[in-house]
Design an enzyme around this catalytic site. Structure first.
Site, PDB file in Angstrom:
ATOM      1  N   LYS A 149     -24.383  -8.822 -32.475  1.00  0.00           N
ATOM      2  CA  LYS A 149     -24.618  -8.039 -33.697  1.00  0.00           C
ATOM      3  C   LYS A 149     -24.375  -6.551 -33.482  1.00  0.00           C
ATOM      4  O   LYS A 149     -24.118  -5.818 -34.427  1.00  0.00           O
ATOM      5  CB  LYS A 149     -26.011  -8.329 -34.237  1.00  0.00           C
ATOM      6  CG  LYS A 149     -26.074  -9.777 -34.738  1.00  0.00           C
ATOM      7  CD  LYS A 149     -27.262 -10.102 -35.578  1.00  0.00           C
ATOM      8  CE  LYS A 149     -27.118 -11.472 -36.216  1.00  0.00           C
ATOM      9  NZ  LYS A 149     -26.951 -12.569 -35.237  1.00  0.00           N
TER      10      LYS A 149
HETATM   11  C1  LIG Z   1     -26.315 -13.885 -35.498  1.00  0.00           C
HETATM   12  C2  LIG Z   1     -25.919 -14.676 -34.296  1.00  0.00           C
HETATM   13  C3  LIG Z   1     -25.063 -15.806 -34.408  1.00  0.00           C
HETATM   14  C4  LIG Z   1     -24.521 -16.308 -35.739  1.00  0.00           C
HETATM   15  O1  LIG Z   1     -23.559 -15.454 -36.300  1.00  0.00           O
HETATM   16  P1  LIG Z   1     -23.213 -15.579 -37.871  1.00  0.00           P
HETATM   17  O2  LIG Z   1     -22.326 -14.433 -38.159  1.00  0.00           O
HETATM   18  O3  LIG Z   1     -24.546 -15.469 -38.583  1.00  0.00           O
HETATM   19  O4  LIG Z   1     -22.572 -16.892 -38.090  1.00  0.00           O
HETATM   20  C5  LIG Z   1     -24.719 -16.477 -33.231  1.00  0.00           C
HETATM   21  N1  LIG Z   1     -25.215 -16.099 -32.038  1.00  0.00           N
HETATM   22  C6  LIG Z   1     -26.042 -15.033 -31.895  1.00  0.00           C
HETATM   23  C7  LIG Z   1     -26.560 -14.691 -30.535  1.00  0.00           C
HETATM   24  C8  LIG Z   1     -26.415 -14.289 -33.018  1.00  0.00           C
HETATM   25  O5  LIG Z   1     -27.259 -13.243 -32.853  1.00  0.00           O
END
Ligand SMILES: *Cc1c(COP(=O)(O)O)cnc(C)c1O
Length: 495
Positions: free
Chosen positions: A113
């Site tokens: 993120k």
């Molecule tokens: C948020 C997240 C995801 C999922 O990503 P999306 O964009 O919501 O599909 C996968 N792995 C981790 C570690 C995340 O923090």
């Protein structure tokens, strides 16, 4: 270039307004009216650039109300050595000739993120200026762990902003809690809510729809906004790393320019994999996008059957960031695949909110199947993948990445497709020490930060500095409130 709402094509707004608003007033999501394509030779020139330059090149194609020099300034700050522990920013790590991991966790909070939330504050503050907004912005976040910390790191000490994060008091891991409560910055706030994640989220949502509060805060010069993944400003920076990974594979001679690759993506809200879809439509040679879920396999069923049905049991898994039953960004895919059919999208979304499910037409289902494949792994399979990947390939991965790798293995067995594949690696294994240690066969009694040292000793893989240094951090935020007191907390925070 203008942006349209997925629920009403007649709503057309510039990029800055799209980012400033987040969600379209009709409830739809903003999408570019035309997806730009990489001109001839562009991929080749991108191969010669570093990550920041690639980011400027790609984002410029979508943001014509931002100058290249603005974007250069923002990307250099967002992806600087102060936040990322490698100049490659998003390095590709190869475990064999046809399997590569795109590591998106080298940022300040050790999860993917950061790729978007390090960039969003610059895009958002600039967008507010460009749209003539004179109020300062306060970001409110309800978090189950990863998003809150990534948003705090992104917005800390960004001029003209404040950020307040609510987390469920017993609902995040010790490490996640310490990451948040020790956050530095003069404009940040963190507060526990006596309740679960839903209580925190419901509380924050009701604040966003409180007109009287909005008015009161406006008089004090404040505007509330959110940092969640439906904002175009969070999606756009994610397109960059698909293009960047392709270039890196060409540069390392793992593929020839023009050769197709698969991307396998651990999916929750469908933001990450949607960015891959856009990269493909822009011209990155892609064979399949493989959508990986944990036991909450609503997307697997949707891609395989054409019916999206959220009326099902919710599972808490060892890959918590994918524990999701409504994947908001899927709406953007449906809009694109249906040929911008806003009326149809309105229908599907109406059915989703009234019945909890909808079924797409055969035509749409077939089009989706021509690009996407889907599968899932439960917790036992996920742990088995972590164990085998470490013992056989000497590569340590986290639970989310392991779901994706497990799904890729299943896909390869069932299709015999040997296309070079990239697994999107979304978190450092050190963010989920307890599950990773248990996957390696070590059942430990310790909790919290002690697990970081244990995992280091067990594997010899160095832990990322931001996590290792947590034991030197001082807790700054100890407040907790009842779930009925969130508004009061916001009013105090914005005095
Ligand atoms: C948020 C997240 C995801 C999922 O990503 P999306 O964009 O919501 O599909 C996968 N792995 C981790 C570690 C995340 O923090």
């Amino acid at each position: 270039m203008k942006y349209l709402s997925t629920r009403n094509r007649d709503i057309r707004v510039p990029a800055a307004k799209t980012i400033a608003r987040g969600l379209s007033p009709d409830g739809g999501l903003y999408v570019p009216e035309v997806l730009p394509t990489l001109p001839d030779g562009a991929l080749k020139s991108l191969c010669g650039m570093n990550y920041t330059q690639r980011a400027v090149y790609v984002m410029s194609m979508f943001l014509d109300d931002f100058t290249a020099s603005e974007l250069t300034r923002y990307t250099s700050k967002a992806y600087s050595a102060a936040g990322f522990d490698t100049p490659d920013v998003a390095p590709v790590r190869s475990v064999d000739g046809s399997t590569h991991f795109l590591e998106l966790w080298h940022g300040p909070t050790c999860a993917f993120k950061d790729m978007a939330l390090q960039m969003l504050p610059y895009l958002l503050t600039a967008s507010l200026k460009k749209t003539g907004e004179d109020k300062s912005v306060c970001i409110l976040v309800a978090t189950s762990g990863d998003t809150g910390k990534a948003a705090l790191e992104g917005f800390a000490d960004i001029e003209g902003t404040k950020i307040l994060v609510f987390y469920p008091h017993n609902g995040v891991s010790d490490i996640q809690k310490l990451q948040m409560t020790s956050q530095s910055g003069s404009n940040v706030g963190v507060c526990a809510v006596k309740g679960n994640f839903d209580d925190a989220q419901t509380g924050v949502k009701s604040i966003f729809s409180d007109k009287a509060l909005e008015e009161q805060l406006a008089q004090r010069g404040w505007l509330l906004s959110s940092a969640n993944s439906i904002n175009w400003g969070r999606l756009l920076p994610q397109i960059v790393y698909y293009i960047s990974a392709y270039c890196d594979l060409v540069n390392s001679h793992n593929i020839k320019m023009g050769e197709k690759v698969n991307f396998c993506v651990p999916t929750g809200n469908f933001g990450d994999i949607l960015a891959g879809y856009y990269a493909m439509k822009m011209g990155v040679p892609v064979n399949k996008l493989i959508c990986a879920s944990n036991k909450n396999d609503v997307l697997t069923d949707f891609i395989n059957t054409g019916t999206y049905d959220k009326n099902r049991k919710f599972f808490t898994t060892i890959s918590p960031s994918m524990d999701i039953l409504v994947s908001s960004n899927l709406e953007r895919l449906l809009f694109d695949i249906s040929g911008f059919n806003d009326m149809l999208i309105r229908e599907y979304m109406y059915e989703l909110s009234s019945e909890g499910k909808y079924t797409v037409s055969d035509d749409i289902r077939n089009r989706i199947a021509s690009v996407f494949s889907a599968g899932y792994c439960d917790d036992d399979e996920t742990k088995d993948v972590i164990n085998r990947t470490f013992s056989e390939k000497n590569y340590l991965i986290d639970t989310h990445t392991a779901v994706a790798y497990g799904v890729l293995e299943k896909y390869r067995r069932s299709t015999e497709d040997n296309t070079v594949s990239v697994v999107i690696s979304t978190a450092s294994p050190y963010k989920f020490c307890d599950s990773v240690l248990s996957a390696l066969g070590d059942d430990v009694e310790e909790r919290g930060l002690a697990l970081i040292d244990l995992l280091e000793k067990r594997t010899g893989v160095p832990a990322p500095m931001p996590l290792k240094n947590l034991n030197k951090k001082v807790v700054r935020f100890t407040d907790s409130v009842e779930k009925s007191q969130l508004t009061e907390k916001v009013l105090n925070f914005l005095k």
